[in-house]
Design a protein around this motif. Structure first.
Motif, PDB file in Angstrom:
ATOM      1  N   GLY A 180     -28.707 105.260  47.854  1.00 38.82           N
ATOM      2  CA  GLY A 180     -28.813 104.099  48.666  1.00 38.82           C
ATOM      3  C   GLY A 180     -28.944 102.950  47.289  1.00 38.82           C
ATOM      4  N   ALA A 181     -29.752 103.190  46.356  1.00 42.43           N
ATOM      5  CA  ALA A 181     -29.913 102.172  45.242  1.00 42.43           C
ATOM      6  C   ALA A 181     -28.558 102.066  44.703  1.00 42.43           C
ATOM      7  CB  ALA A 181     -31.030 102.466  44.637  1.00 42.43           C
ATOM      8  N   CYS A 182     -28.075 102.960  44.212  1.00 43.18           N
ATOM      9  CA  CYS A 182     -26.599 103.031  43.382  1.00 43.18           C
ATOM     10  C   CYS A 182     -25.581 102.261  44.205  1.00 43.18           C
ATOM     11  CB  CYS A 182     -26.369 104.310  42.825  1.00 43.18           C
ATOM     12  SG  CYS A 182     -27.364 105.374  41.801  1.00 43.18           S
ATOM     13  N   VAL A 183     -25.403 102.700  45.623  1.00 44.43           N
ATOM     14  CA  VAL A 183     -24.386 102.206  46.437  1.00 44.43           C
ATOM     15  C   VAL A 183     -24.865 100.564  46.391  1.00 44.43           C
ATOM     16  CG1 VAL A 183     -23.417 101.795  48.743  1.00 44.43           C
ATOM     17  CG2 VAL A 183     -23.779 104.293  47.805  1.00 44.43           C
ATOM     18  N   ALA A 184     -26.163 100.165  46.678  1.00 43.43           N
ATOM     19  CA  ALA A 184     -26.159  98.812  46.727  1.00 43.43           C
ATOM     20  C   ALA A 184     -25.996  98.037  45.246  1.00 43.43           C
ATOM     21  CB  ALA A 184     -27.834  98.389  47.181  1.00 43.43           C
ATOM     22  N   LEU A 185     -26.421  98.626  44.309  1.00 40.53           N
ATOM     23  CA  LEU A 185     -26.114  98.178  42.994  1.00 40.53           C
ATOM     24  C   LEU A 185     -24.456  97.757  42.670  1.00 40.53           C
ATOM     25  CD1 LEU A 185     -28.861  99.596  40.811  1.00 40.53           C
ATOM     26  CD2 LEU A 185     -28.606  97.124  41.312  1.00 40.53           C
ATOM     27  N   PHE A 186     -23.751  98.935  43.174  1.00 40.54           N
ATOM     28  CA  PHE A 186     -22.330  99.146  43.120  1.00 40.54           C
ATOM     29  C   PHE A 186     -21.604  97.818  43.687  1.00 40.54           C
ATOM     30  CE2 PHE A 186     -18.155  99.958  43.986  1.00 40.54           C
ATOM     31  CZ  PHE A 186     -17.585 100.636  42.759  1.00 40.54           C
ATOM     32  N   PHE A 187     -22.237  97.531  45.093  1.00 43.26           N
ATOM     33  CA  PHE A 187     -21.699  96.619  46.121  1.00 43.26           C
ATOM     34  C   PHE A 187     -21.959  95.235  45.462  1.00 43.26           C
ATOM     35  CE2 PHE A 187     -22.217  93.441  49.297  1.00 43.26           C
ATOM     36  CZ  PHE A 187     -20.842  93.734  50.122  1.00 43.26           C
ATOM     37  N   ILE A 188     -23.140  94.822  44.846  1.00 42.62           N
ATOM     38  CA  ILE A 188     -23.503  93.611  44.360  1.00 42.62           C
ATOM     39  C   ILE A 188     -22.950  93.520  43.077  1.00 42.62           C
ATOM     40  CG2 ILE A 188     -25.590  92.451  43.371  1.00 42.62           C
ATOM     41  CD1 ILE A 188     -27.372  93.889  45.681  1.00 42.62           C
ATOM     42  N   GLY A 189     -22.943  94.604  42.292  1.00 39.58           N
ATOM     43  CA  GLY A 189     -22.276  94.320  40.893  1.00 39.58           C
ATOM     44  C   GLY A 189     -20.740  93.953  41.138  1.00 39.58           C
ATOM     45  N   GLU A 190     -19.992  94.743  41.976  1.00 38.19           N
ATOM     46  CA  GLU A 190     -18.606  94.451  42.295  1.00 38.19           C
ATOM     47  C   GLU A 190     -18.458  93.061  42.640  1.00 38.19           C
ATOM     48  OE1 GLU A 190     -14.779  93.955  43.833  1.00 38.19           O
ATOM     49  OE2 GLU A 190     -16.504  94.311  45.162  1.00 38.19           O
ATOM     50  N   VAL A 191     -19.247  92.491  43.719  1.00 32.44           N
ATOM     51  CA  VAL A 191     -18.998  91.300  44.105  1.00 32.44           C
ATOM     52  C   VAL A 191     -19.321  90.108  42.996  1.00 32.44           C
ATOM     53  CG1 VAL A 191     -19.781  89.663  45.822  1.00 32.44           C
ATOM     54  CG2 VAL A 191     -19.542  91.832  46.777  1.00 32.44           C
TER      55      VAL A 191
ATOM     56  N   SER B 205     -16.242  90.261  40.279  1.00 29.89           N
ATOM     57  CA  SER B 205     -15.256  89.952  40.947  1.00 29.89           C
ATOM     58  C   SER B 205     -15.227  88.410  40.957  1.00 29.89           C
ATOM     59  CB  SER B 205     -15.048  90.549  42.313  1.00 29.89           C
ATOM     60  OG  SER B 205     -14.490  91.688  42.212  1.00 29.89           O
ATOM     61  N   ARG B 206     -16.234  87.680  41.097  1.00 32.83           N
ATOM     62  CA  ARG B 206     -16.383  86.195  41.132  1.00 32.83           C
ATOM     63  C   ARG B 206     -16.432  85.636  39.626  1.00 32.83           C
ATOM     64  NH1 ARG B 206     -17.933  83.930  46.374  1.00 32.83           N
ATOM     65  NH2 ARG B 206     -18.441  85.776  47.696  1.00 32.83           N
ATOM     66  N   VAL B 207     -16.986  86.307  38.631  1.00 30.03           N
ATOM     67  CA  VAL B 207     -16.886  85.878  37.471  1.00 30.03           C
ATOM     68  C   VAL B 207     -15.514  86.050  36.767  1.00 30.03           C
ATOM     69  CG1 VAL B 207     -17.671  86.768  34.916  1.00 30.03           C
ATOM     70  CG2 VAL B 207     -19.231  86.672  36.881  1.00 30.03           C
ATOM     71  N   LEU B 208     -14.871  87.320  37.134  1.00 30.65           N
ATOM     72  CA  LEU B 208     -13.527  87.464  36.511  1.00 30.65           C
ATOM     73  C   LEU B 208     -12.473  86.355  37.330  1.00 30.65           C
ATOM     74  CD1 LEU B 208     -13.249  91.416  36.685  1.00 30.65           C
ATOM     75  CD2 LEU B 208     -13.534  89.758  34.647  1.00 30.65           C
ATOM     76  N   TYR B 209     -12.914  86.022  38.548  1.00 29.04           N
ATOM     77  CA  TYR B 209     -12.005  84.761  38.981  1.00 29.04           C
ATOM     78  C   TYR B 209     -12.265  83.633  38.251  1.00 29.04           C
ATOM     79  CZ  TYR B 209     -10.179  81.621  42.590  1.00 29.04           C
ATOM     80  OH  TYR B 209      -9.438  80.464  43.289  1.00 29.04           O
ATOM     81  N   ALA B 210     -13.463  83.376  38.139  1.00 28.99           N
ATOM     82  CA  ALA B 210     -13.831  82.212  37.517  1.00 28.99           C
ATOM     83  C   ALA B 210     -13.174  81.956  36.025  1.00 28.99           C
ATOM     84  CB  ALA B 210     -15.408  82.146  37.387  1.00 28.99           C
ATOM     85  N   LEU B 211     -12.952  83.152  35.320  1.00 29.96           N
ATOM     86  CA  LEU B 211     -12.421  83.213  34.086  1.00 29.96           C
ATOM     87  C   LEU B 211     -10.990  83.413  34.081  1.00 29.96           C
ATOM     88  CD1 LEU B 211     -14.887  85.806  32.460  1.00 29.96           C
ATOM     89  CD2 LEU B 211     -14.890  83.564  31.919  1.00 29.96           C
ATOM     90  N   ARG B 212     -10.375  83.292  35.540  1.00 23.64           N
ATOM     91  CA  ARG B 212      -9.014  83.288  35.701  1.00 23.64           C
ATOM     92  C   ARG B 212      -8.311  84.505  35.336  1.00 23.64           C
ATOM     93  NH1 ARG B 212      -7.212  77.227  34.791  1.00 23.64           N
ATOM     94  NH2 ARG B 212      -9.135  76.174  35.931  1.00 23.64           N
ATOM     95  N   LEU B 213      -9.141  85.586  35.433  1.00 25.51           N
ATOM     96  CA  LEU B 213      -8.496  87.184  35.096  1.00 25.51           C
ATOM     97  C   LEU B 213      -8.237  87.883  36.342  1.00 25.51           C
ATOM     98  CD1 LEU B 213     -11.035  88.063  32.312  1.00 25.51           C
ATOM     99  CD2 LEU B 213      -8.662  87.389  32.144  1.00 25.51           C
ATOM    100  N   ARG B 214      -8.657  87.264  37.609  1.00 24.55           N
ATOM    101  CA  ARG B 214      -8.155  87.770  38.823  1.00 24.55           C
ATOM    102  C   ARG B 214      -7.654  86.691  39.647  1.00 24.55           C
ATOM    103  NH1 ARG B 214     -12.263  92.247  41.405  1.00 24.55           N
ATOM    104  NH2 ARG B 214     -10.093  92.479  42.405  1.00 24.55           N
ATOM    105  N   ASP B 215      -6.705  87.091  40.511  1.00 30.19           N
ATOM    106  CA  ASP B 215      -6.059  86.167  41.466  1.00 30.19           C
ATOM    107  C   ASP B 215      -7.063  85.567  42.564  1.00 30.19           C
ATOM    108  OD1 ASP B 215      -3.877  86.353  39.805  1.00 30.19           O
ATOM    109  OD2 ASP B 215      -2.968  87.925  41.046  1.00 30.19           O
ATOM    110  N   ARG B 216      -8.007  86.325  43.041  1.00 35.04           N
ATOM    111  CA  ARG B 216      -8.711  86.220  44.250  1.00 35.04           C
ATOM    112  C   ARG B 216     -10.038  86.562  43.728  1.00 35.04           C
ATOM    113  NH1 ARG B 216      -4.404  89.197  45.758  1.00 35.04           N
ATOM    114  NH2 ARG B 216      -2.747  88.205  47.658  1.00 35.04           N
ATOM    115  N   PRO B 217     -11.109  85.841  44.551  1.00 28.01           N
ATOM    116  CA  PRO B 217     -12.624  85.986  44.126  1.00 28.01           C
ATOM    117  C   PRO B 217     -13.143  87.019  44.544  1.00 28.01           C
ATOM    118  CG  PRO B 217     -12.262  84.225  45.924  1.00 28.01           C
ATOM    119  CD  PRO B 217     -10.681  84.707  45.523  1.00 28.01           C
ATOM    120  N   TYR B 218     -12.320  88.027  45.093  1.00 24.25           N
ATOM    121  CA  TYR B 218     -12.828  89.352  45.811  1.00 24.25           C
ATOM    122  C   TYR B 218     -12.127  90.469  45.319  1.00 24.25           C
ATOM    123  CZ  TYR B 218      -9.382  88.282  49.052  1.00 24.25           C
ATOM    124  OH  TYR B 218      -8.042  87.885  49.685  1.00 24.25           O
TER     125      TYR B 218
END
Length: 102
Positions: free
Chosen positions: A75-86, A89-102
């Motif tokens: 449960g902890a690993c799944v929660a950390l993965f979920f939070i980390g991915e979100v 993704s937003r950081v990579l979008y802010a750095l313009r490395l992703r097209d979408r913030p998700y």
């Protein structure tokens, strides 16, 4: 799968566990994509939870006995993965490395 196989010994695991984790993470990603298509969601659309859960949960369940994981660990690993991915993704979008913030 090659990266997880090569990275497994770096964190003290056997390479075959790395292959298992990488393969099942890819299977989880494929499963979520399959379900999204069946739900008539457009490609690359956002589906919070469905995008992250199978990709993290499949490898953790498969390695449960190999790594002596408890339900709380999973449960902890799944929660950390979920939070980390979100967040990532937003950081990579802010750095313009992703097209979408998700």
């Amino acid at each position: 799968m090659l990266v997880t196989a090569a990275g497994a010994p770096v964190v003290g695991l056997e390479w075959d566990i790395g292959v298992l984790v990488g393969g099942l993470a890819m299977a989880g990603d494929l499963a979520s994509s399959f379900l999204k298509r069946r739900l008539d969601m457009p490609p690359s659309s956002r589906a919070s939870g469905l995008d992250q859960l199978p990709e993290s949960l499949f490898p953790l369940l498969a390695c449960r006995n190999l790594l002596s994981l408890t339900i709380a660990d999973i449960g902890a690993c799944v929660a950390l993965f979920f939070i980390g991915e979100v967040v990532l993704s937003r950081v990579l979008y802010a750095l313009r490395l992703r097209d979408r913030p998700y």
